[in-house]
Scaffold this motif. Structure first.
Motif, PDB file in Angstrom:
ATOM      1  N   ARG A  69       7.067  -2.399  -9.358  1.00 37.05           N
ATOM      2  CA  ARG A  69       8.120  -3.373  -9.070  1.00 37.05           C
ATOM      3  C   ARG A  69       7.424  -4.639  -8.605  1.00 37.05           C
ATOM      4  O   ARG A  69       6.614  -4.609  -7.693  1.00 37.05           O
ATOM      5  CB  ARG A  69       9.055  -2.852  -7.975  1.00 37.05           C
ATOM      6  N   VAL A  70       7.736  -5.760  -9.267  1.00 43.56           N
ATOM      7  CA  VAL A  70       7.252  -7.058  -8.810  1.00 43.56           C
ATOM      8  C   VAL A  70       8.344  -7.619  -7.909  1.00 43.56           C
ATOM      9  O   VAL A  70       9.464  -7.859  -8.358  1.00 43.56           O
ATOM     10  CB  VAL A  70       6.955  -8.016  -9.988  1.00 43.56           C
ATOM     11  N   LEU A  71       8.001  -7.774  -6.640  1.00 43.52           N
ATOM     12  CA  LEU A  71       8.969  -8.286  -5.674  1.00 43.52           C
ATOM     13  C   LEU A  71       9.172  -9.788  -5.853  1.00 43.52           C
ATOM     14  O   LEU A  71       8.327 -10.474  -6.449  1.00 43.52           O
ATOM     15  CB  LEU A  71       8.484  -7.998  -4.253  1.00 43.52           C
ATOM     16  N   ALA A  72      10.240 -10.315  -5.316  1.00 40.06           N
ATOM     17  CA  ALA A  72      10.526 -11.753  -5.399  1.00 40.06           C
ATOM     18  C   ALA A  72       9.400 -12.568  -4.766  1.00 40.06           C
ATOM     19  O   ALA A  72       9.188 -13.725  -5.121  1.00 40.06           O
ATOM     20  CB  ALA A  72      11.864 -12.059  -4.733  1.00 40.06           C
ATOM     21  N   SER A  73       8.640 -11.953  -3.874  1.00 43.38           N
ATOM     22  CA  SER A  73       7.505 -12.628  -3.225  1.00 43.38           C
ATOM     23  C   SER A  73       6.274 -12.697  -4.132  1.00 43.38           C
ATOM     24  O   SER A  73       5.319 -13.405  -3.822  1.00 43.38           O
ATOM     25  CB  SER A  73       7.131 -11.890  -1.944  1.00 43.38           C
ATOM     26  N   GLY A  74       6.261 -11.919  -5.230  1.00 43.39           N
ATOM     27  CA  GLY A  74       5.102 -11.866  -6.119  1.00 43.39           C
ATOM     28  C   GLY A  74       4.182 -10.685  -5.845  1.00 43.39           C
ATOM     29  O   GLY A  74       3.220 -10.465  -6.563  1.00 43.39           O
ATOM     30  N   ALA A  75       4.478  -9.926  -4.810  1.00 44.27           N
ATOM     31  CA  ALA A  75       3.674  -8.747  -4.487  1.00 44.27           C
ATOM     32  C   ALA A  75       4.111  -7.561  -5.343  1.00 44.27           C
ATOM     33  O   ALA A  75       5.245  -7.502  -5.815  1.00 44.27           O
ATOM     34  CB  ALA A  75       3.836  -8.394  -3.008  1.00 44.27           C
ATOM     35  N   ALA A  76       3.196  -6.611  -5.535  1.00 45.33           N
ATOM     36  CA  ALA A  76       3.499  -5.379  -6.265  1.00 45.33           C
ATOM     37  C   ALA A  76       3.952  -4.314  -5.278  1.00 45.33           C
ATOM     38  O   ALA A  76       3.428  -4.217  -4.169  1.00 45.33           O
ATOM     39  CB  ALA A  76       2.272  -4.902  -7.023  1.00 45.33           C
ATOM     40  N   ALA A  77       4.933  -3.513  -5.683  1.00 41.82           N
ATOM     41  CA  ALA A  77       5.429  -2.413  -4.847  1.00 41.82           C
ATOM     42  C   ALA A  77       5.740  -1.228  -5.745  1.00 41.82           C
ATOM     43  O   ALA A  77       5.863  -1.377  -6.966  1.00 41.82           O
ATOM     44  CB  ALA A  77       6.681  -2.843  -4.094  1.00 41.82           C
ATOM     45  N   ASP A  78       5.867  -0.060  -5.154  1.00 44.72           N
ATOM     46  CA  ASP A  78       6.223   1.156  -5.894  1.00 44.72           C
ATOM     47  C   ASP A  78       5.313   1.360  -7.108  1.00 44.72           C
ATOM     48  O   ASP A  78       5.773   1.693  -8.196  1.00 44.72           O
ATOM     49  CB  ASP A  78       7.688   1.126  -6.340  1.00 44.72           C
ATOM     50  N   VAL A  79       4.025   1.150  -6.929  1.00 45.93           N
ATOM     51  CA  VAL A  79       3.048   1.253  -8.020  1.00 45.93           C
ATOM     52  C   VAL A  79       2.799   2.729  -8.307  1.00 45.93           C
ATOM     53  O   VAL A  79       2.418   3.485  -7.415  1.00 45.93           O
ATOM     54  CB  VAL A  79       1.734   0.540  -7.644  1.00 45.93           C
ATOM     55  N   GLN A  80       3.024   3.139  -9.579  1.00 46.60           N
ATOM     56  CA  GLN A  80       2.836   4.540  -9.946  1.00 46.60           C
ATOM     57  C   GLN A  80       2.437   4.691 -11.408  1.00 46.60           C
ATOM     58  O   GLN A  80       2.734   3.829 -12.234  1.00 46.60           O
ATOM     59  CB  GLN A  80       4.105   5.334  -9.662  1.00 46.60           C
ATOM     60  N   ILE A  81       1.757   5.783 -11.697  1.00 47.07           N
ATOM     61  CA  ILE A  81       1.332   6.077 -13.069  1.00 47.07           C
ATOM     62  C   ILE A  81       2.557   6.433 -13.894  1.00 47.07           C
ATOM     63  O   ILE A  81       3.341   7.291 -13.507  1.00 47.07           O
ATOM     64  CB  ILE A  81       0.335   7.260 -13.108  1.00 47.07           C
ATOM     65  N   ARG A  82       2.710   5.765 -15.022  1.00 46.06           N
ATOM     66  CA  ARG A  82       3.751   6.142 -15.979  1.00 46.06           C
ATOM     67  C   ARG A  82       3.148   7.064 -17.031  1.00 46.06           C
ATOM     68  O   ARG A  82       3.740   8.065 -17.407  1.00 46.06           O
ATOM     69  CB  ARG A  82       4.351   4.903 -16.632  1.00 46.06           C
TER      70      ARG A  82
END
Length: 128
Positions: A69-82
């Motif tokens: 998930r790219v947050l509105a701040s530009g940071a990455a979150a919920d990073v997971q292997i697909r």
């Protein structure tokens, strides 16, 4: 024989290379609806993760598909292997790198930065 890293799909800052979830139907005025995106999220700079030294020694190669998930701040979150590369060393290197990466966030029709989901392909390829 010299081996080097080749990032075949390294998202050189181009939004076209970044697989995004399609814009959702809805807008800010509809409770619970996702915003209609005017622009997609994209990396602030070319994505160039380090090839893990142990993976280089073992000549491991593969592609990791990472959902985040790219947050509105530009940071990455919920990073997971697909989709795994099949090698834990490569998967972990891609995850660690993307957790630190910065993005230009997606924007809705009114120009406001919004959260969005993206799938980032990271290919670890050795070339002679």
């Amino acid at each position: 024989m010299k081996k080097q890293l080749l990032f075949a799909a390294a998202l050189m800052g181009a939004a076209a290379a970044l697989a995004q979830t399609p814009p959702a139907v809805g807008d800010r005025d509809t409770p619970g609806a996702a915003p209609v995106l005017a622009t997609y999220a994209r990396p602030e700079a070319p994505l160039t993760p380090e090839y893990p030294p142990a993976a280089l020694r073992q000549e491991l190669q593969g592609q990791v598909m990472v959902k985040l998930r790219v947050l509105a701040s530009g940071a990455a979150a919920d990073v997971q292997i697909r989709t795994s590369s099949g090698h834990a060393l490569l998967d972990e290197a891609a995850l660690a790198y993307l957790r630190r990466a910065r993005f230009v966030p997606a924007r809705d029709r009114s120009g406001l930065a919004v959260d969005s989901l993206v799938v980032v392909p990271i290919r670890f390829v050795l070339e002679d």
